[in-house]
Design an enzyme around this catalytic site. Structure first.
Site, PDB file in Angstrom:
ATOM      1  N   ASP A  79       0.829  -1.474   0.136  1.00  0.00           N
ATOM      2  CA  ASP A  79       0.286   0.108   0.357  1.00  0.00           C
ATOM      3  C   ASP A  79       0.960   1.129   0.473  1.00  0.00           C
ATOM      4  O   ASP A  79       0.460   2.232  -0.072  1.00  0.00           O
ATOM      5  CB  ASP A  79      -0.720   0.263   0.969  1.00  0.00           C
ATOM      6  CG  ASP A  79      -2.135  -0.627   1.016  1.00  0.00           C
ATOM      7  OD1 ASP A  79      -2.645  -1.127  -0.160  1.00  0.00           O
ATOM      8  OD2 ASP A  79      -3.406  -0.864   2.064  1.00  0.00           O
TER       9      ASP A  79
ATOM     10  N   LYS B 254     -12.038   8.465   0.982  1.00  0.00           N
ATOM     11  CA  LYS B 254     -12.176   7.119   1.608  1.00  0.00           C
ATOM     12  C   LYS B 254     -11.655   6.513   2.797  1.00  0.00           C
ATOM     13  O   LYS B 254     -12.340   5.156   3.712  1.00  0.00           O
ATOM     14  CB  LYS B 254     -12.213   6.190   0.321  1.00  0.00           C
ATOM     15  CG  LYS B 254     -11.913   4.705   0.256  1.00  0.00           C
ATOM     16  CD  LYS B 254     -11.161   4.071  -0.506  1.00  0.00           C
ATOM     17  CE  LYS B 254     -10.670   2.658  -0.363  1.00  0.00           C
ATOM     18  NZ  LYS B 254     -12.291   1.424  -0.676  1.00  0.00           N
TER      19      LYS B 254
END
Length: 413
Positions: free
Chosen positions: A297, A394
Site C-alpha cells: 500500500d 475513502k
C-alpha cells in the site's frame, strides 16, 4: 519539527468492527477512523441489525454472537474492500437468514473468488448475481460447522483475515493451510486483535488453527494509520525537514510502518520510539531496489518521490497492486510519464529514473492513494492538480487541509 496527528487506522477499525459485532457484550472503540470506508462498514452493520453508536472519538458496538438481529437485509458496501469481504463472512458464520450484498462499480471489479470459494467449501449457500467471484452476491446463512481449508491469499491477505475472524464463530473451528500469502503483516494485525478479543490462533508456518468459542467484548484503542503516516514521513524525506507522528512506535501493529525503513535506506534518518516515530532528512535521496510485497500500500508513495532520488528506484514483487482500487502500478507509471519521467514496468515491478518532474494533472482513477502519494511530489513540483481530489474521503477526508498545513510548516525547499 512538525508533529502530525494521523487519524485512526482503516485496517484496524474494520477488524475491530467485525470483532466487536461478533463479541459477547458491548465494545468501545477509541479514536476509530471516520472515513467513507469505515462509515460504510458501520452502516452495513446497522443494516444487519447491530446496534452501533457513533460519537466523535468513540464508537460503541453491541455484540451479537448469535448473528444479525434481522433475517433479511440488503447491504451496500460502497468502495470498501474490507466491508465487501468481511461482512458476508460475518453473516455466513453467525447469521440465519438471507443477506444481499452489493458495492460500487469500482468494488464490483475487485476480486472475491478465493474467499467465496472458501466459504462455499465450508457449506455456505453463496450465490453471485453477476460475474463469479465478484459482487453482487447473496448469502443464505445457517451457520458454519468448520473444518479444514486450503487458501490462496496471494492476491489479498484480506481473504485470510476474513476466514481467521470467522473461525471462532464456527461450531468446530477452522484449520487453514495457506499456499500463497501477500501483505503478511496485515495478518499479524488480525492475529493480535483476535487475541485482544479473547481468541488465540495457533500458527505453524502457513497453517493456522482457529479454535471455536467466540469473542469477548473489550475497550479497544485504534492506533493511527501507518499507511497514511507514510505520506507525511515521505514529505519529510523529500523536503529535508523533520516530521513526528505520535501513536506509532515500537509496539505498533501495522507493518506499513516499515516504510520508514525504506526511507532510511534512501538516506533519511529515522527514529522509532516507544510512542512515536520521527523521520528527518537533508532532502537528498538515494536510488534503491526494494521488495515491497508486504507493504504494497506504500508503493505509490515511494513511486511518487522516486524521481527526486539520485539514481533509479526499482520496486519489486508488487503484482497485487494491480487489483486494488485501480491498477496502481500502471497508474503510477502513467502519471510519472506525464510528468516527464522515464518509467519501465513489468508484471510485478516498476523502475523509475531520476528526472525533473513537470506539473501536470494527476489521473487519480478514483484511488485515494494515488492522490495522497502525488501530493507529496507536489512539495517539490508545485502546480500538480488532480482529476478527482475528493476521492481521499475513502480513508482521510481532511487530507488536503492537513497536508496544506504541513506544506506551510515545511516551507518547501
Amino acid at each position: 519539527m512538525t508533529v502530525i496527528d494521523i487519524p485512526g487506522s482503516k485496517s484496524v477499525t474494520a477488524r475491530a468492527l467485525f470483532l466487536a459485532a461478533a463479541a459477547d457484550g458491548t465494545t468501545t472503540l477509541l479514536r476509530p477512523l471516520r472515513s467513507d470506508d469505515t462509515e460504510g462498514f458501520a452502516e452495513g452493520l446497522k443494516s444487519l441489525g447491530y446496534a452501533v453508536e457513533q460519537e466523535a472519538d468513540r464508537w460503541r458496538v453491541q455484540g451479537r454472537p448469535a448473528g444479525p438481529a434481522t433475517t433479511d437485509a440488503d447491504v451496500y458496501c460502497r468502495d470498501g474492500a474490507t466491508t465487501a469481504r468481511f461482512l458476508p463472512t460475518l453473516v455466513a458464520a453467525a447469521g440465519s437468514g438471507t443477506y444481499r450484498f452489493d458495492a460500487s462499480a469500482q468494488m464490483r471489479r475487485r476480486p472475491l473468488a478465493p474467499l467465496t470459494r472458501a466459504l462455499t467449501a465450508l457449506g455456505v449457500d453463496l450465490r453471485h448475481g453477476g460475474a463469479e467471484g465478484h459482487h453482487p452476491l447473496t448469502v443464505r446463512a445457517a451457520g458454519i460447522e468448520g473444518g479444514d481449508l486450503t487458501l490462496d491469499a496471494g492476491e489479498s491477505s484480506q481473504y485470510l483475515t476474513a476466514l481467521l475472524m470467522l473461525g471462532p464463530l464456527t461450531t468446530k473451528g477452522l484449520r487453514i493451510e495457506v499456499t500463497e500469502l501477500v501483505s503478511a503483516p496485515y495478518v499479524e494485525i488480525t492475529l493480535a486483535m483476535m487475541r485482544d478479543f479473547g481468541v488465540q490462533v495457533l500458527r505453524e508456518g502457513n497453517t493456522f488453527t482457529v479454535p471455536p468459542g467466540g469473542y469477548r467484548a473489550t475497550a479497544y484503542a485504534v492506533e493511527p494509520d501507518a499507511s497514511t503516516a507514510g505520506y507525511f514521513f515521505a514529505a519529510a524525506a523529500l523536503t529535508g525537514r523533520e516530521v513526528t507522528v505520535p501513536g506509532l512506535g515500537t509496539g505498533a501493529l501495522q507493518g506499513d510502518l516499515r516504510f520508514v525503513d525504506v526511507l532510511r535506506d534512501m538516506g533519511a534518518e529515522v527514529s522509532v520510539g516507544p510512542d512515536a516515530t520521527t523521520v528527518r532528512s537533508t532532502g537528498r535521496l538515494r536510488g534503491i531496489t526494494v521488495n515491497m510485497r508486504d507493504i504494497s500500500d506504500t508503493m505509490p508513495t515511494l513511486a511518487a518521490i522516486a524521481p527526486y532520488a539520485d539514481g533509479p528506484v526499482v520496486i519489486e514483487d508488487v503484482a497485487n497492486t494491480r487489483v486494488k482500487e485501480c491498477d496502481r502500478l500502471e497508474a503510477c507509471a502513467e502519471n510519472l510519464r506525464a510528468m516527464g519521467i522515464t518509467v519501465h514496468t513489468g508484471p510485478d515491478r516498476i523502475e523509475i529514473h531520476p528526472g525533473s518532474p513537470k506539473p501536470t494533472e494527476i489521473a487519480t482513477h478514483g484511488d485515494h492513494r494515488i492522490v495522497m502519494s502525488f501530493a507529496v511530489a507536489g512539495l517539490r513540483t508545485p502546480g500538480l492538480t488532480y482529476d478527482d481530489p475528493g476521492c481521499v474521503r475513502k480513508t482521510f477526508p481532511r487530507f488536503h487541509e492537513v497536508f496544506a498545513d504541513l506544506a506551510h510548516d515545511l516551507g518547501g525547499r
